[in-house]
Design an enzyme around this catalytic site. Structure first.
Site, PDB file in Angstrom:
ATOM      1  CG  ASP A  53      19.455 -28.241 -16.185  1.00  0.00           C
ATOM      2  OD1 ASP A  53      18.593 -28.332 -15.291  1.00  0.00           O
ATOM      3  OD2 ASP A  53      20.507 -27.589 -16.053  1.00  0.00           O
ATOM      4  CG  ASP A  54      15.709 -26.283 -15.150  1.00  0.00           C
ATOM      5  OD1 ASP A  54      16.099 -27.142 -14.336  1.00  0.00           O
ATOM      6  OD2 ASP A  54      15.921 -25.068 -15.005  1.00  0.00           O
ATOM      7  CB  CYS A  93      20.361 -28.453 -10.698  1.00  0.00           C
ATOM      8  SG  CYS A  93      19.657 -27.816 -12.216  1.00  0.00           S
ATOM      9  NE  ARG A  97      21.726 -31.399 -12.742  1.00  0.00           N
ATOM     10  CZ  ARG A  97      21.771 -31.449 -14.076  1.00  0.00           C
ATOM     11  NH1 ARG A  97      22.778 -32.042 -14.681  1.00  0.00           N
ATOM     12  NH2 ARG A  97      20.825 -30.899 -14.806  1.00  0.00           N
ATOM     13  CB  SER A 175      23.112 -23.484 -13.584  1.00  0.00           C
ATOM     14  OG  SER A 175      22.464 -24.515 -12.861  1.00  0.00           O
ATOM     15  CG  ASP A 329      17.670 -31.116 -13.738  1.00  0.00           C
ATOM     16  OD1 ASP A 329      16.758 -30.736 -14.513  1.00  0.00           O
ATOM     17  OD2 ASP A 329      18.439 -30.323 -13.167  1.00  0.00           O
ATOM     18  CE  LYS A 350      15.420 -24.839 -11.284  1.00  0.00           C
ATOM     19  NZ  LYS A 350      16.407 -24.386 -12.291  1.00  0.00           N
TER      20      LYS A 350
HETATM   21 MG    MG Z   1      17.588 -28.391 -13.395  1.00  0.00          MG
END
Ligand code: MG
Length: 515
Positions: A53-54, A93, A97, A175, A329, A350
């Site tokens: 994630d990130d 995110c 996903r 998150s 992601d 991001k």
């Molecule tokens: Mg993310």
């Protein structure tokens, strides 16, 4: 929630108790096409998707980070295919996903927002039942399916992973920074925006920024959900607050256990790590271990986890019959400064449609089947559905926007993906075709420069010669611009944009906020 209550809850959940909070009449098996359970001789591959994630394009040793040590991921990259031009379908995110799991552009499924960018706690909607996930498709092929980690496609019971094809799930539903202690919640923040209370909102964001930079358990009360699909219905439980220092360890333990339990039957393991999304937490063993600070520690713990899963596959004797994919992601959350990652030589991160927002470090590993190679063809997380179903011998018709990368993985051809659209919310900001990228709109991440700019003359970049997107060469290549404009027109004619599901919550709040 005060400290005392939190401790009491943690204490209560030291026992292995799962509280059944819902049990539907819509039985778990109703969505599965009850195909015969796989046999011991089933030669179809297992599928493992490891999804950080990130994590930025530049955050792994194998993608150029000088200090963060990721030897286990790097060895998968060295022995398998390391993809240099692999994209997610959205720079944040939830839509990213959704696209991975359905093989569909978020604008097509409605799983995006123009005002609300991702799902928040208490979301009444979530992933619609009409969408087909990769887990459902594999379950209908007789696969055992499990997910350990972050969902972020709705926290209402009807939206949970077990209602979308996963036999079992353990993880944070959104998150890990969405349950603030002593801070305004989602509704309160939205109301501040709607009523123009910018001073109070700015003060809340400043307090939160300080808490991200010094992450303490006392600031966050993320829940860990447990959910199982059983023949009698769904069994759900929750542990809140969960100890975030244990998230990576526990997800890994559960994954290893699942691999051991499933070795006699084809399986799908989806591992969407909650980390390295901020606030950053790691177990004691990884504290101060990395030269890269807390962020480096967290990435190195994920690398440990990838190694543990690799070892479990080897011990179960299924390594050579398992496709392993590692990716992220979206790009790094640059607003978090040292608590966030880096996109290496790529521009921005991001939230943006520059390369750093959507190009992610990606590895395909399958010993004996995928030969070692660096691949610079274009691929997307949206293609995983079609690719996996091609390898398994199943149907991928619902994956409208994916292509089958299997011949490229097997060294038998080139990637059929030559184009990539870049959406931010419901708007097409840029488009790639071959090495060329055309920007219609450029904009920094939320609250960061550069300011939003619509380009009357689109900007053209050659990503192979200029991967950092520094040199607009539109005036030197008018024929390329013209060709790409025609390509984009054809794309827009093919894709119908559904209304944004994430923004649906806003209408209700707007009504409430009216004086
Ligand atoms: Mg993310």
């Amino acid at each position: 929630m005060g400290g005392k209550f939190r401790k009491a809850l943690v204490g209560a959940f030291l026992l292995p108790v799962i509280v059944a909070v819902t049990s539907g009449c819509d039985t778990a098996s109703s969505k599965s096409n009850a195909q015969a359970e796989g046999s011991n001789k089933d030669s179809r591959p297992n599928v493992v998707i490891l999804f950080a994630d990130d994590l930025g394009y530049g955050d792994l040793g194998s993608f150029g980070h000088p200090y963060i040590r990721t030897p286990r991921i790097d060895s998968l990259a060295a022995e398998g295919q390391r993809w240099t031009d692999f994209y997610v379908a959205a720079p944040v995110c939830s839509p990213s996903r959704a696209a991975l799991l359905t093989g569909r552009l978020p604008v097509r499924s409605g799983l995006y927002g123009n005002s609300i960018r991702v799902y928040f706690p208490g979301e009444p909607g979530g992933l619609p039942q009409g969408e087909t996930t990769l887990a459902e498709a594999l379950k209908s092929q007789g696969y055992a399916t499990a997910m350990f980690g972050k969902w972020h496609l709705g926290d209402a019971p009807h939206a949970l992973p077990t209602r979308h094809g996963f036999d079992e799930w353990e993880g944070v539903p959104y998150s890990n920074d969405m349950n603030w202690v002593d801070e305004p919640d989602f509704d309160a923040l939205v109301k501040m925006s709607l009523t123009g209370d910018t001073a109070q909102r700015a003060a809340a964001y400043a307090r939160r920024a300080a808490k991200y930079a010094n992450p303490l358990a006392a600031h966050f009360e993320a829940p860990l959900f447990f959910s199982k699909a059983t023949p009698d219905g769904f069994v759900d439980g929750v542990e809140q607050p969960t100890d975030q220092t244990q998230l990576t360890q526990r997800a890994t333990e559960s994954a290893v256990d699942f691999i051991r339990r499933s070795a006699d039957r084809p399986f799908f393991l989806y591992m969407p790590y909650s980390m390295p999304h901020t606030p950053l937490f790691r177990s004691d063993e990884f504290v101060d271990r990395s030269l890269g600070g807390r962020y480096g520690d967290v990435v190195e713990e994920i690398d440990w986890s990838v190694g543990a899963i690799h070892d479990a596959l080897a011990e179960a004797g299924v390594l050579e019959n398992t496709l392993v994919v590692f990716t992220s992601d979206n790009g790094p959350w640059l607003f978090m400064r040292e608590e966030g990652g880096v996109s290496g030589l790529l521009r921005d991160g991001k939230g943006t449609t520059f390369e750093g927002g959507v190009r992610v470090p990606t590895v395909f590993y399958w010993p004996g089947t995928i030969a070692a190679e660096v691949v610079s063809d274009i691929g997307s997380a949206m293609d995983l559905f079609s690719t996996v179903m091609a390898l398994v011998g199943g149907d991928a018709q619902s994956a409208t926007d994916g292509v089958d990368l299997s011949s490229r993985l097997l060294g038998q051809g080139v990637s059929p993906r030559v184009e990539m659209p870049y959406y931010r919310g419901g708007t097409l900001y840029a488009y790639r075709k071959g090495p060329w990228k055309l920007h219609f709109i450029t904009e920094g991440a939320y609250g960061l420069p550069p300011k939003r700019q619509e380009h009357d003359s689109p900007q053209l970049y050659h990503l192979h010669r200029d991967p950092a997107e520094r040199l607009n060469v539109a005036s030197q290549h008018p024929e390329v611009v013209a060709d790409m404009l025609a390509t984009v027109a054809a794309h827009k004619a093919r894709v119908s944009v559904a209304p944004p599901l994430f923004d649906a919550r806003l209408a209700a709040l707007m009504t409430q906020a009216k004086p």
